[in-house]
Design a protein around this motif. Structure first.
Motif, mmCIF file in Angstrom:
data_model
loop_
_atom_site.group_PDB
_atom_site.id
_atom_site.type_symbol
_atom_site.label_atom_id
_atom_site.label_comp_id
_atom_site.label_asym_id
_atom_site.label_seq_id
_atom_site.Cartn_x
_atom_site.Cartn_y
_atom_site.Cartn_z
ATOM 1 N N ASP A 1 -22.351 14.150 -5.536
ATOM 2 C CA ASP A 1 -23.809 14.088 -5.333
ATOM 3 C C ASP A 1 -24.266 12.654 -5.081
ATOM 4 O O ASP A 1 -25.064 12.394 -4.180
ATOM 5 N N THR A 2 -23.759 11.722 -5.867
ATOM 6 C CA THR A 2 -24.119 10.324 -5.686
ATOM 7 C C THR A 2 -23.582 9.803 -4.362
ATOM 8 O O THR A 2 -24.279 9.082 -3.636
ATOM 9 N N ALA A 3 -22.359 10.169 -4.028
ATOM 10 C CA ALA A 3 -21.772 9.735 -2.749
ATOM 11 C C ALA A 3 -22.610 10.229 -1.577
ATOM 12 O O ALA A 3 -22.869 9.476 -0.625
ATOM 13 N N GLU A 4 -23.054 11.478 -1.619
ATOM 14 C CA GLU A 4 -23.892 12.020 -0.545
ATOM 15 C C GLU A 4 -25.222 11.281 -0.440
ATOM 16 O O GLU A 4 -25.667 10.928 0.653
ATOM 17 N N TRP B 1 -39.176 -2.735 -5.068
ATOM 18 C CA TRP B 1 -39.775 -1.425 -5.339
ATOM 19 C C TRP B 1 -40.761 -1.019 -4.250
ATOM 20 O O TRP B 1 -41.314 0.065 -4.289
ATOM 21 N N GLN B 2 -40.983 -1.903 -3.274
ATOM 22 C CA GLN B 2 -41.869 -1.555 -2.168
ATOM 23 C C GLN B 2 -41.302 -0.373 -1.399
ATOM 24 O O GLN B 2 -40.155 -0.005 -1.546
ATOM 25 N N GLU B 3 -42.126 0.187 -0.521
ATOM 26 C CA GLU B 3 -41.723 1.341 0.293
ATOM 27 C C GLU B 3 -40.386 1.113 0.981
ATOM 28 O O GLU B 3 -39.513 1.941 0.955
ATOM 29 N N HIS B 4 -40.212 -0.045 1.621
ATOM 30 C CA HIS B 4 -38.946 -0.337 2.298
ATOM 31 C C HIS B 4 -38.051 -1.073 1.325
ATOM 32 O O HIS B 4 -38.483 -1.982 0.646
ATOM 33 N N GLY B 5 -36.826 -0.674 1.232
ATOM 34 C CA GLY B 5 -35.892 -1.326 0.326
ATOM 35 C C GLY B 5 -35.483 -0.468 -0.844
ATOM 36 O O GLY B 5 -34.573 -0.816 -1.575
ATOM 37 N N ARG B 6 -36.144 0.671 -1.052
ATOM 38 C CA ARG B 6 -35.767 1.526 -2.184
ATOM 39 C C ARG B 6 -34.383 2.119 -2.022
ATOM 40 O O ARG B 6 -33.675 2.298 -2.984
ATOM 41 N N GLY B 7 -33.999 2.430 -0.785
ATOM 42 C CA GLY B 7 -32.669 2.986 -0.559
ATOM 43 C C GLY B 7 -31.586 2.013 -0.951
ATOM 44 O O GLY B 7 -30.603 2.379 -1.599
ATOM 45 N N LEU B 8 -31.767 0.748 -0.577
ATOM 46 C CA LEU B 8 -30.776 -0.257 -0.943
ATOM 47 C C LEU B 8 -30.799 -0.533 -2.439
ATOM 48 O O LEU B 8 -29.763 -0.811 -3.041
ATOM 49 N N LEU B 9 -31.969 -0.410 -3.065
ATOM 50 C CA LEU B 9 -32.054 -0.543 -4.514
ATOM 51 C C LEU B 9 -31.245 0.570 -5.181
ATOM 52 O O LEU B 9 -30.509 0.326 -6.144
ATOM 53 N N LEU B 10 -31.359 1.795 -4.658
ATOM 54 C CA LEU B 10 -30.554 2.916 -5.177
ATOM 55 C C LEU B 10 -29.064 2.629 -5.038
ATOM 56 O O LEU B 10 -28.286 2.894 -5.954
ATOM 57 N N ILE B 11 -28.677 2.120 -3.898
ATOM 58 C CA ILE B 11 -27.261 1.822 -3.666
ATOM 59 C C ILE B 11 -26.768 0.797 -4.679
ATOM 60 O O ILE B 11 -25.709 0.972 -5.285
ATOM 61 N N ARG B 12 -27.548 -0.257 -4.898
ATOM 62 C CA ARG B 12 -27.161 -1.265 -5.895
ATOM 63 C C ARG B 12 -27.062 -0.660 -7.283
ATOM 64 O O ARG B 12 -26.159 -0.981 -8.042
ATOM 65 N N ALA B 13 -28.023 0.207 -7.629
ATOM 66 C CA ALA B 13 -28.081 0.745 -8.986
ATOM 67 C C ALA B 13 -27.001 1.795 -9.266
ATOM 68 O O ALA B 13 -26.489 1.874 -10.377
ATOM 69 N N LEU B 14 -26.658 2.610 -8.271
ATOM 70 C CA LEU B 14 -25.778 3.756 -8.520
ATOM 71 C C LEU B 14 -24.323 3.533 -8.130
ATOM 72 O O LEU B 14 -23.464 4.324 -8.514
ATOM 73 N N TRP C 1 -21.423 -1.190 2.933
ATOM 74 C CA TRP C 1 -20.534 -0.315 2.181
ATOM 75 C C TRP C 1 -20.955 -0.197 0.721
ATOM 76 O O TRP C 1 -21.716 -1.016 0.207
ATOM 77 N N PHE C 2 -20.440 0.857 0.084
ATOM 78 C CA PHE C 2 -20.550 1.004 -1.372
ATOM 79 C C PHE C 2 -19.273 1.645 -1.883
ATOM 80 O O PHE C 2 -18.544 2.288 -1.127
ATOM 81 N N ARG C 3 -19.028 1.461 -3.162
ATOM 82 C CA ARG C 3 -17.884 2.080 -3.836
ATOM 83 C C ARG C 3 -18.381 2.857 -5.041
ATOM 84 O O ARG C 3 -19.321 2.441 -5.722
ATOM 85 N N LEU C 4 -17.721 3.983 -5.283
ATOM 86 C CA LEU C 4 -17.959 4.769 -6.492
ATOM 87 C C LEU C 4 -16.626 4.931 -7.201
ATOM 88 O O LEU C 4 -15.607 5.189 -6.554
ATOM 89 N N PRO C 5 -16.620 4.833 -8.528
ATOM 90 C CA PRO C 5 -15.368 4.991 -9.260
ATOM 91 C C PRO C 5 -15.038 6.466 -9.478
ATOM 92 O O PRO C 5 -15.898 7.341 -9.331
ATOM 93 N N VAL C 6 -13.804 6.721 -9.854
ATOM 94 C CA VAL C 6 -13.415 8.051 -10.304
ATOM 95 C C VAL C 6 -14.132 8.297 -11.624
ATOM 96 O O VAL C 6 -14.198 7.412 -12.477
#
Length: 150
Positions: free
Chosen positions: A48-51, A108-121, A137-142
């Motif tokens: 779910d997070t990867a998607e 937290w502005q309208e633009h940039g929330r997606g990248l904030l999500l990527i950093r956080a998750l 790119w992003f990485r997710l652990p097992v």
């Protein structure tokens, strides 16, 4: 459009690379590829997070890069987790992917929330130049077995 090319079918590691249209139609295709890759190999990264993060990267590439050339999605499944890259033709680094410095715009502005999500998750994320633009790119652990989605 060509289908995903599976380069290695071992459960320990596999890689997909696919060209996507430079349109919003690329987002659901990218999500489906990531979901299929993780499910097919019963990979232990959080699907779910990867998607979600893949959708954010692809949507950003479509919205913020000029031209009609394809965007490339690369999904790598490794024993330690997964890495997703989106290649686009614009060499400029994405905004807000690195931690904002004092005085930078509010993420937290309208633009940039997606990248904030990527950093956080993600466990890590970034960008690098390529011969034809950049890769973000992003990485997710097992995940441990008790935390995996049912």
């Amino acid at each position: 459009m060509n289908g995903p090319a599976l380069q290695d079918r071992s459960a320990a590691s596999a890689s997909w690379r696919i060209a996507l249209p430079h349109t919003a139609a690329a987002v659901p295709v990218a999500r489906a590829l990531v979901r299929t890759a993780l499910a097919e190999l019963e990979h232990a990264a959080d699907s779910d997070t990867a998607e979600l993060l893949t959708a954010e990267l692809v949507a950003n590439a479509v919205e913020h890069t000029a031209g009609s050339g394809p965007i490339e999605l690369v999904v790598e499944l490794l024993p330690s987790g997964c890495q997703v890259e989106v290649h686009d033709p614009d060499p400029a680094p994405p905004g807000n992917l690195t931690r904002p410095a004092v005085g930078d715009p509010d993420p937290w502005q309208e633009h940039g929330r997606g990248l904030l999500l990527i950093r956080a998750l993600s466990s890590s994320c970034g960008h690098r130049p390529t011969d034809s633009g950049k890769a973000v790119w992003f990485r997710l652990p097992v995940l441990p077995a008790q935390r995996r989605s049912a």
